[in-house]
Design an enzyme around this catalytic site. Sequence first.
Site, mmCIF file in Angstrom:
data_model
loop_
_atom_site.group_PDB
_atom_site.id
_atom_site.type_symbol
_atom_site.label_atom_id
_atom_site.label_comp_id
_atom_site.label_asym_id
_atom_site.label_seq_id
_atom_site.Cartn_x
_atom_site.Cartn_y
_atom_site.Cartn_z
ATOM 1 N N ARG A 237 0.796 -1.150 -0.018
ATOM 2 C CA ARG A 237 0.078 0.051 0.005
ATOM 3 C C ARG A 237 0.863 1.368 0.128
ATOM 4 O O ARG A 237 2.071 1.360 0.476
ATOM 5 C CB ARG A 237 -0.867 0.159 1.390
ATOM 6 C CG ARG A 237 -2.350 -0.842 1.079
ATOM 7 C CD ARG A 237 -2.918 -0.313 -0.084
ATOM 8 N NE ARG A 237 -4.301 -1.128 -0.107
ATOM 9 C CZ ARG A 237 -4.543 -2.062 -0.785
ATOM 10 N NH1 ARG A 237 -3.358 -2.592 -1.631
ATOM 11 N NH2 ARG A 237 -5.423 -2.833 -1.009
ATOM 12 N N GLU A 266 -3.058 7.978 -5.018
ATOM 13 C CA GLU A 266 -3.318 7.517 -6.365
ATOM 14 C C GLU A 266 -4.457 8.116 -7.033
ATOM 15 O O GLU A 266 -5.529 8.230 -6.556
ATOM 16 C CB GLU A 266 -3.484 5.938 -6.190
ATOM 17 C CG GLU A 266 -2.542 5.064 -5.642
ATOM 18 C CD GLU A 266 -2.684 3.529 -5.356
ATOM 19 O OE1 GLU A 266 -3.677 3.177 -5.818
ATOM 20 O OE2 GLU A 266 -1.827 3.116 -5.010
ATOM 21 N N HIS A 285 -1.068 0.222 -9.641
ATOM 22 C CA HIS A 285 -1.724 -0.695 -8.859
ATOM 23 C C HIS A 285 -2.211 -1.766 -9.587
ATOM 24 O O HIS A 285 -3.284 -2.233 -9.514
ATOM 25 C CB HIS A 285 -2.621 0.074 -8.171
ATOM 26 C CG HIS A 285 -3.167 -0.319 -7.016
ATOM 27 N ND1 HIS A 285 -3.585 0.293 -5.582
ATOM 28 C CD2 HIS A 285 -3.152 -1.652 -6.271
ATOM 29 C CE1 HIS A 285 -3.699 -0.342 -4.775
ATOM 30 N NE2 HIS A 285 -3.473 -1.722 -4.988
#
Length: 311
Positions: A237, A266, A285
């Site tokens: 993360r 993000e 991601h």
Amino acid sequence: MSLQKIVITEFMDQAAVDALRADFEVVYDPGLVDDGARLHQAVATADAVIVRNRTQLRGELLAACTRARVIGRLGVGLDNIDVEACKARGMVVIPATGANALAVAEYVIATAMLLLRGVYLSSAQVAGGQWPRAALSNGRETAGTCLGLVGFGGIGRLAAGLAQALGMRVVGHDPMVAPDHPAWRQYGVTPLGLDALLACADVVSLHVPLTAQTAHMLSAARIAQMKPGAIVINTARGGIADEAAVAAALKEGRLGGAAFDVFEPEPLTVPNVWQGCSNVILTPHVAGVTAQSNVRVSTLIAAAVARTLKD
């Protein structure tokens, strides 16, 4: 009697969506996450909501889920879901535990190999007529290096097996796994304290959830403890590593490379700390998303959500 309703806010394997439609009313719109008004309206009448990592199921959006009994997570991280608030409302939260672990483990090993060798980012130079052979002749072989796993759950254990097949030595740190736990011996991994791991690992890969305890755990001070030329990989993360500190260490030549699939925030804003970094791999991601893992994750969550709604 009307069918129970499932709202899917982000992309999901179509076969799994179709399987749900056999027994439920399904609203499937991969772009719903980006339309706040429609999203709130859709979840208000949903018996189940299925999300990936971008849908922030907390606060006003969670309050709008007045009927939902089940939350399906197409992935394993739950930091975008207020799990305690869901439990308080009687909602069952179901992650796709293990379904994308192999995809992430392969990403870790692939990027480790790329960054240790350091030659695979030269295509534009070679195509442009340059021949940086001497400059790229000091790359490192993977065999004989040490992989340090910060977190020793399912993904870390799969990564350990792949690394050992390439001749890497593997050490790990995980306060949640006791030093005498049989998993360490089973997977051939040596348990270490975090500082000891950082001091000896050629590649450090992060595999812990984002919590108050893990936020910025890979800090500037800890980066300073790492071996010169070490590689950092973060598929866990954004926020577990201090990105500014990692980028600074790359620019100064103290770190040998980095692969980051997760960031805070993000997507990245521009300008950002990564601009100007060399020997770095940045991906949006997707470490856990492959054609195969999407099928596994989607199938698992579709079945689990359907089963819970039918109970």
